[in-house]
Design an enzyme around this catalytic site. Sequence first.
Site, short mmCIF file in Angstrom:
data_model
loop_
_atom_site.label_atom_id
_atom_site.label_comp_id
_atom_site.label_asym_id
_atom_site.label_seq_id
_atom_site.Cartn_x
_atom_site.Cartn_y
_atom_site.Cartn_z
N LYS A 91 0.83 -1.37 -0.49
CA LYS A 91 0.02 -0.36 0.04
C LYS A 91 0.54 1.52 -0.27
O LYS A 91 0.66 2.71 -0.35
CB LYS A 91 -0.61 -0.26 1.04
CG LYS A 91 -1.91 -0.76 1.01
CD LYS A 91 -3.38 -0.95 1.90
CE LYS A 91 -4.37 -1.32 1.13
NZ LYS A 91 -4.19 -3.10 1.73
N GLU A 113 -9.50 6.87 4.29
CA GLU A 113 -10.58 5.80 4.57
C GLU A 113 -9.76 4.64 4.65
O GLU A 113 -8.23 4.67 4.15
CB GLU A 113 -12.03 5.46 3.80
CG GLU A 113 -11.69 4.24 2.51
CD GLU A 113 -10.37 4.52 1.61
OE1 GLU A 113 -10.12 6.29 1.41
OE2 GLU A 113 -9.67 4.03 1.10
N SER A 379 0.89 -10.15 -1.16
CA SER A 379 1.45 -8.29 -1.18
C SER A 379 1.73 -7.76 0.01
O SER A 379 1.90 -6.35 0.61
CB SER A 379 -0.61 -8.24 -1.35
OG SER A 379 -1.39 -9.36 -0.71
#
Length: 395
Positions: A91, A113, A379
Amino acid sequence: MNTTYHATEQGYYGEFGGAFIPEMLYPNVEELRQRYLAIMEEPAFQSEFQALLTDYVGRPTPLYFAERLSKKYNTRIYLKREDLCHTGAHKINNTIGQVLLAKRLGKKRIIAETGAGQHGVATATVCALMGLECIVYMGEIDIQRQAPNVARMKMLGAEVRPATSGSKTLKDATNEAIRDWINNPVDTYYIIGSVVGPHPYPDMVARFQSVISAEIQPQLFEKEGRKNPDYVIACVGGGSNAAGAFYHFLDDSNVQLIAVEAAGKGIDSGESAATSTLGKTGIIHGSKTLLMQSEDGQITEPYSISAGLDYPGIGPLHAHLFTSGRAEFAAATDNEAMQAGLELCKTEGIIPAIESAHALAVLEQRQFGTNDIVVINLSGRGDKDLNTYISYFGL
Ligand SMILES: *Cc1c(COP(=O)(O)O)cnc(C)c1O
């Protein structure tokens, strides 16, 4: 180059995408749409972005040949190690990119968010690094479920604001963030954490995450003498790690793409997040895409043991990859993912995020050829999921 799988100027991937936004959000989104590509292409932007990816995130992440796992499944498995990124997942590639963009747009206040808290932590991290004010909206229920990530965000100097409406989870936090943006159009920038939302977010986030496949190509060439694998496998929540892992292979049909969704307790159990199978075309958070909804168009609550995968929609790129048949969509249940996660611990000494374990579960579901090169995008790391592993396996 064939650009069929890239966004049009208006942000369409086939019939999906676009920007379905309230009038009051238009100036912000339009400013971003007009400027994002030019800013991203500036040499000064690129060099600052690349330097932070190298020195702060720790890129390039390794492309690791998983020898024992390969032996077990009688194929050639490589793991792209996004779990080794700073903050533990892919991310941060996107949050760094968007914060640099926000600074060039003259924005001083960052909002985001978060569901499981991973995107919130990545955003809070980069805001601390840049000395920017950071407000993270999070559903009240998620705040209770994800206490360690809430503490991390606070330590990093962010303010965590609870979303108390609706189901008090991710989609409600997103609604609160959108409301904030409408009320603060001049000084505020909204960082979306996946390839979702109105154009240009899906395309912008995919471009920031495309560093993953950009690295895979030379890394694979060095190890195997060819830059394209036979398969790329990635899990899909909103779809950002998959978009990044697929990006440079999209137009090469010899590379088979497998997207793995969370089947929860079973696709037809009523407790699932298998959006492509269960979803119908609709509009969520400014984008036309496939989403889980009832007959009368109410969004269905998604479920997965993995908090990062329980989003009721998928990004418009993935909706297009699904309907066009360019990517194959698989689904892994909670149990399949948990078993695959534990197996990776024991065969390779790597504890994966439960999201990533969904991608690994495909190894049990289908047979790959002995000489096939299979790249699985790992990930994130599993540290954040230890409590779930502990209670699931009674460790
Ligand atoms: C957030 C997250 C995901 C799901 O998000 P995508 O946008 O689909 O990539 C997957 N894996 C990890 C480790 C995450 O933190």
